[in-house]
Design a protein around this motif. Structure first.
Motif, PDB file in Angstrom:
ATOM      1  N   MET B   1       1.152  -1.233   0.009  1.00  0.00           N
ATOM      2  CA  MET B   1       0.097  -0.073   0.239  1.00  0.00           C
ATOM      3  C   MET B   1       0.853   1.295  -0.007  1.00  0.00           C
ATOM      4  SD  MET B   1      -2.826  -1.603   0.086  1.00  0.00           S
ATOM      5  CE  MET B   1      -2.090  -3.016  -0.288  1.00  0.00           C
ATOM      6  N   ALA B   4       1.928   2.326  -3.689  1.00  0.00           N
ATOM      7  CA  ALA B   4       1.114   3.248  -4.215  1.00  0.00           C
ATOM      8  C   ALA B   4       0.995   4.819  -3.711  1.00  0.00           C
ATOM      9  CB  ALA B   4      -0.207   2.543  -4.194  1.00  0.00           C
ATOM     10  N   ALA B   5       1.218   4.753  -2.322  1.00  0.00           N
ATOM     11  CA  ALA B   5       0.945   6.108  -1.866  1.00  0.00           C
ATOM     12  C   ALA B   5       2.243   7.030  -2.247  1.00  0.00           C
ATOM     13  CB  ALA B   5       0.651   6.109  -0.368  1.00  0.00           C
ATOM     14  N   ARG B  78      -2.892   8.127 -16.340  1.00  0.00           N
ATOM     15  CA  ARG B  78      -2.049   7.727 -15.135  1.00  0.00           C
ATOM     16  C   ARG B  78      -0.580   7.864 -15.631  1.00  0.00           C
ATOM     17  NH1 ARG B  78      -4.514   6.385 -10.348  1.00  0.00           N
ATOM     18  NH2 ARG B  78      -6.662   5.115 -10.914  1.00  0.00           N
ATOM     19  N   GLU B 107      -8.608  12.562  -7.349  1.00  0.00           N
ATOM     20  CA  GLU B 107      -8.043  11.584  -6.258  1.00  0.00           C
ATOM     21  C   GLU B 107      -6.660  11.943  -6.165  1.00  0.00           C
ATOM     22  OE1 GLU B 107      -9.457   7.327  -6.720  1.00  0.00           O
ATOM     23  OE2 GLU B 107      -7.080   7.035  -6.838  1.00  0.00           O
ATOM     24  N   ASN B 108      -5.900  12.341  -7.243  1.00  0.00           N
ATOM     25  CA  ASN B 108      -4.456  12.513  -7.123  1.00  0.00           C
ATOM     26  C   ASN B 108      -4.142  14.123  -7.107  1.00  0.00           C
ATOM     27  OD1 ASN B 108      -2.757  10.096  -7.803  1.00  0.00           O
ATOM     28  ND2 ASN B 108      -4.633   9.776  -9.111  1.00  0.00           N
TER      29      ASN B 108
ATOM     30  N   GLY C 128      -8.327   5.682  -2.231  1.00  0.00           N
ATOM     31  CA  GLY C 128      -7.442   6.237  -3.051  1.00  0.00           C
ATOM     32  C   GLY C 128      -6.448   5.269  -3.568  1.00  0.00           C
ATOM     33  N   SER C 129      -5.256   5.265  -3.773  1.00  0.00           N
ATOM     34  CA  SER C 129      -4.361   4.554  -4.547  1.00  0.00           C
ATOM     35  C   SER C 129      -4.455   3.187  -3.762  1.00  0.00           C
ATOM     36  CB  SER C 129      -2.987   4.767  -4.898  1.00  0.00           C
ATOM     37  OG  SER C 129      -2.628   5.780  -3.307  1.00  0.00           O
ATOM     38  N   ASP C 130      -4.771   3.016  -2.404  1.00  0.00           N
ATOM     39  CA  ASP C 130      -4.798   1.664  -1.779  1.00  0.00           C
ATOM     40  C   ASP C 130      -5.997   0.949  -2.597  1.00  0.00           C
ATOM     41  OD1 ASP C 130      -2.586   2.287  -0.535  1.00  0.00           O
ATOM     42  OD2 ASP C 130      -3.923   2.932   1.375  1.00  0.00           O
ATOM     43  N   ASN C 132      -7.127   1.010  -5.941  1.00  0.00           N
ATOM     44  CA  ASN C 132      -6.492   0.568  -6.857  1.00  0.00           C
ATOM     45  C   ASN C 132      -5.770  -0.742  -6.682  1.00  0.00           C
ATOM     46  OD1 ASN C 132      -8.064   2.590  -8.359  1.00  0.00           O
ATOM     47  ND2 ASN C 132      -6.037   3.948  -8.056  1.00  0.00           N
TER      48      ASN C 132
END
Lengths: 285, 380, 303
Positions: B1, B4-5, B78, B107-108, C128-130, C132
């Motif tokens: 995780m 990705a963060a 992306r 989201e980003n 969020g990205s988690d 995904n």
């Protein structure tokens, strides 16, 4: 009633144009037993060959059509030789799928050279002739006559010349033809040349009637496939009948169904027709 | 995780360099529009860099081909966000591309400045990261309706290509003219075909006083040729998307003579528009090019105003560069100079005055009416 | 780079389901189907509409979408079985076109070309990205489960009958096999897998529109299957990975090209993809992992 007659006239005119590439598709199928889906891109190649001849070189439409026939034919033979022939031994469907990739390659060569802009050929815009309330466009009549002439020329070639008879012999029975000393590979090349040349002619006819852009082939190709299948794959008279039926179906359907659905209607009709004739109307294979 | 963060942190660390991006259609249905937009974006970035960049930092511009297709768009955005580390994404010509990419941008914390017309975009939850450079399509329909009422005919027939613009456009138009007693009929057609005889036949059978073209240039060229051949004698009006230079070149002078277009404009001959004409060397500019000009100017000026190249900074400064009391600005170079001098600015664009509502839509629009004479658009 | 790769792999997993569904229909049972995107879209639209309008949980919507597609697959079989390969190819191509046309114009149901936006995402307890990453893990697990199921099916008597049908339906029929029954079941199971892919796609993007009918995707899936090895389930997955690598690799290649305008770069990219496919097909016409076959060698032939 007038409206129905108008749609009938439009349908026959549009159908004749569709029949030209459908014949091209079927002649390739008859000799090689292969669905060459890159015919869409070769329609575009023809349209741009015609554009180059007509607009950039200033040649009259008939010469532009001839140029498109030769260039699409040659491009068809060259691309078949390079991309598809090496795969022939691995099944018709493998080649058909490869021809979809080939279609992508050819269409993007055209796009690379000419860009995405929509262009028109350099022909005078003429008003329709009106007979008893039925509109007929001079350009449409010209295109119709060219389509008929192209089809007659092709029929004559296949029926009355030695090479045409040889090609039909290969289509009927390649092994037997080979025994008789006909080179099937040479006949395959000729079939691809003629077939894709017909696609090129259709490209210019569409360009004369409408406008040119790299997707011009993709815009019509489903109707062309529908015509080829409906008439019977590999059957040249079938392609003509199929083209006319699809042209008529697409026009007449607008009487009862919203126009936005007309492209679906053509195909829905095919699916129904094929339930009755699983080999197409004039198909024998 | 944690992997990705990490992208968010990486971007913050690069706050020094200015990276912006665009998602544009180079192939697919939008193929005819994307290339000129990309070329303009690049031209302006080159100008800014030649003039020393923003706060001494070079601007890096990246674009991706969205193929007018959602899957390619999602991967493209992306890549822009992750690999190119952009803080704003411009372009987004079609709704099919903007709809799935907007949640990713929000989201980003990356700003999206879109052309796409679908109503639902502004209504999505986007935390303020969405801006639309395009005038609301319903308003465009109303403007055309008002023009039609002024012409004083009894009936109008609209031919609309099936796309996300068609329904709001139709509603805006019909609801404007129908209550005033003018008859409005429309059909929606599949723009991917080559043969529109049936469509044109249906339209002309209704014998309308005004014919309205609401498609893309590709299909409208074919339709217009057919309308001409049929000998239609009434007035013809098209949207700004339809009546472009490409359309005029495609149908030729003879056929295009006398066609009207009612289209969004900041004001006929606004300074920004004139500046853009000089920049591109073209007299007639379609709305996509005008909007691309506004998009990149807005983003660059917002970055300069914020002195920071992050999405959140761009979002928060997008409205500050439209300060009604500020000095009027029509190009990015002047704007940058004024901002560097500590002045407040008011950017007025080539496609619109560029003032945004809280959901990111344009506040108001001005429309201009043009008429084709001798193959060129002239004030009508 | 990470979240780009996560997105890429998620698409890869969804496309792998398309390749696995097609492998059952065409690779194993020999029924060519160029209309796979019609099933894919049906699964996506069904699940999206059910979860949006009826408020049912996403996982239930996904299963319902796949089941609806399975039923639909069985129904389409009735019209298709009589057709020979070449006819089937073109008719199924047209079938997808009809589906696209309906998706575009049946506005009250599908919202037309605007598409369905804000499709609910499953509640996974992360954002969020988690999210995904977790979604990717789920998709990969679905692919593994489907892969295992397809492998069992292929090795089971059912799979043997299908291969017999592919070789010659007449012979299979005369051997007492109910040809239609087998074909209906094949299209139903294949449809289920394709619909599952579509549903996972819709809830991942939170958006579905008639753009799902992109002709390139259909071509990519077929090429993935041929590249990986037609008839081989592992090949279907491997082929998908390869195709995606070629397609996305050119995205980065485009960054290296200078002196061309934007259209030319786009065209060049598509050109390179097409040429790469043709070259790989020519070099590996049976695919990287050819279909596993039991080979009986005649002892007498060995010298």
């Amino acid at each position: 009633m007038l409206q129905v007659f108008q749609l009938l006239v439009n349908g026959v005119m549009a159908g004749a144009i569709l029949a030209v590439p459908a014949i091209g598709f079927n002649i390739v199928f008859a000799v090689l037993q292969i669905s060459n889906f890159s015919i869409a891109a070769l329609i575009a190649v023809g349209a741009y060959a015609g554009y180059t001849a007509n607009v950039l070189l200033g040649l009259p439409p008939l010469l532009a059509i001839l140029a498109a026939f030769l260039i699409s034919g040659a491009a068809g033979v060259a691309s078949d030789r390079l991309a598809l022939r090496p795969l022939r031994g691995y099944g018709a469907i493998a080649v058909a799928i490869a021809s979809l990739a080939l279609n992508m390659v050819l269409e993007n060569i055209v796009r690379f050279i000419f860009g995405n802009d929509v262009r028109s050929l350099d022909v005078p815009m003429m008003r329709d002739w009106i007979f008893e309330g039925i509109h007929v466009g001079p350009q449409a009549v010209f295109n119709f006559l060219v389509a008929i002439a192209a089809m007659v020329a092709l029929f004559s070639l296949l029926s009355f010349t030695t090479v045409g008879r040889a090609m039909r012999a290969v289509a009927d029975n390649p092994t037997l033809a080979n025994i008789k000393g006909i080179d099937p590979e040479k006949m395959a090349r000729l079939a691809v040349f003629l077939g894709m040349g017909m696609a090129g002619i259709a490209g210019v006819l569409l360009a004369l009637d409408t406008a040119v852009d790299p997707t011009i082939g993709m815009r019509v190709v489903l109707s062309v496939f529908a015509a080829a299948v409906l008439g019977g794959l590999g059957s040249i008279p079938g392609a003509v009948v199929g083209g006319l039926l699809i042209g008529l179906a697409e026009q007449l359907s607008t009487l009862v169904v919203p126009v936005a659905y007309s492209s679906a209607i053509g195909f829905a009709a095919i699916i129904l027709a094929l339930l009755l004739f699983p080999r197409g109307i004039l198909g024998d294979r | 995780m944690t992997l990705a963060a990490s992208s968010g942190r990486a971007r913050a660390a690069m706050a020094g360099s200015i990276r912006i991006g665009a998602l544009l259609p180079l192939t697919g249905a939008g193929g005819p529009f994307g290339p000129s937009m990309a070329a303009l974006h690049k031209q302006i970035v080159d100008q800014v860099n030649a003039a020393g960049g923003i706060e001494g930092q070079r601007v890096e511009y990246s674009f991706e081909d969205d193929q007018t297709n959602p899957d390619a768009a999602v991967l493209g955005v992306r890549k822009l966000i992750d690999v190119n580390k952009v803080c704003a994404v411009m372009g987004l010509w079609s709704s099919g591309v903007a709809a799935p990419t907007l949640p990713i941008c929000a989201e980003n914390k990356v700003v999206m400045v879109a052309i796409a017309a679908s109503d639902s975009l502004a209504l999505q939850k986007h935390d303020g990261y969405f801006f639309r450079s395009n005038v609301d399509v319903g308003q465009q329909g109303e403007a055309i309706g008002n023009w039609a009422l002024k012409q004083g005919g009894k009936s109008l027939f609209g031919l609309l290509a099936q796309n996300p613009f068609s329904e709001p456009m139709r509603l805006g138009l019909v609801n404007t003219i129908q209550p005033k007693g003018m008859k409005a009929e429309t059909i929606v057609y599949d723009g991917r075909r080559t043969d529109f005889r049936a469509e044109v036949g249906q339209a002309l059978q209704a014998k309308p006083d005004i014919l309205f073209l609401g498609g893309y240039p590709q299909d409208s060229i074919i339709i217009m040729k057919e309308v001409f051949r049929a000998g239609y004698g009434g007035k013809i009006v098209g949207t700004g998307t339809c009546v472009t230079q490409q359309f005029l070149d495609g149908v030729g002078k003879q056929v295009s003579e006398g066609i009207y277009t009612v289209r969004p404009s900041s004001a006929v001959g606004s300074p920004a528009y004139k500046n853009l004409q000089k920049l591109t060397g073209k007299t007639d500019l379609d709305t996509n090019v005008c909007q691309s000009y506004d998009q990149i100017n807005l983003v660059l000026l917002a970055i300069a105003q914020a002195k920071q190249a992050t999405g959140t900074a761009v979002r928060d400064n997008m409205r500050k560069i439209g300060d009604p009391n500020g000095e009027k600005v029509d190009n990015v170079l002047d704007g940058l100079k004024l901002i560097a001098a500590g002045k407040s600015i008011n950017y007025e664009g080539a496609a619109s005055p560029c003032k945004f509502t809280p959901t990111g839509n344009l506040v108001s629009a001005i429309f201009e009416t043009l008429r084709v004479a001798d193959g060129k658009l002239t004030p009508g | 780079m990470i979240s780009y790769l996560v997105a890429l792999l998620t698409f890869g997993a969804i496309y792998a389901l398309l390749a696995l569904g097609l492998n059952l229909m065409w690779g194993i049972a020999g029924m060519v189907n160029l209309g796979i995107l019609g099933y894919y879209a049906l699964g996506g639209y069904s699940s999206a509409l059910l979860t949006m309008h009826l408020g049912i949980p996403v996982w239930l919507g996904v299963i319902a979408g796949a089941l609806i597609t399975a039923l639909f697959g069985a129904a389409t079989c009735i019209g298709l079985v009589k057709l020979r390969d070449d006819y089937l190819a073109i008719v199924t191509l047209g079938f997808a076109e009809v589906m696209r046309n309906i998706a575009e114009n049946f506005v009250s149901l599908t919202n037309g070309t605007d598409g369905l936006a804000q499709i609910p995402r499953p509640r996974l307890g992360v954002t969020g990205s988690d999210f995904n990453v977790v979604y990717l893990v789920i998709c990969v697990m679905v692919v593994l489960v489907v892969l295992a199921a397809m492998e069992r099916l292929r090795a089971a008597p059912f799979g043997r009958v299908l291969r017999a049908l592919r070789a010659d339906p007449m012979v299979a029929a005369s051997a007492g096999k109910n040809v239609l029954g087998f074909q209906v079941r094949t299209l139903a199971v294949g449809g289920f897998v394709l619909g599952l892919g579509g549903a996972l796609y819709a809830h991942y993007l939170t958006y579905i529109s008639p753009e799902v009918f992109q002709p390139q995707l259909m071509i990519y899936v077929f090429l993935a299957l041929i590249l990986g090895g037609r008839g081989n389930n592992y090949g279907a997955v491997l082929g998908t990975v390869l195709v995606l690598a070629i397609v996305e690799g050119t995205r980065f290649l485009a960054d290296l090209v200078h002196g061309l305008d934007a259209v030319q770069i786009g065209a060049l990219r598509a050109f390179v993809i097409g040429v790469a496919f043709i070259v790989v097909l020519q070099k590996r016409p049976h695919g990287l992992l050819p279909e596993p076959r039991r080979i009986y060698t005649d002892p007498a032939a060995r010298s």
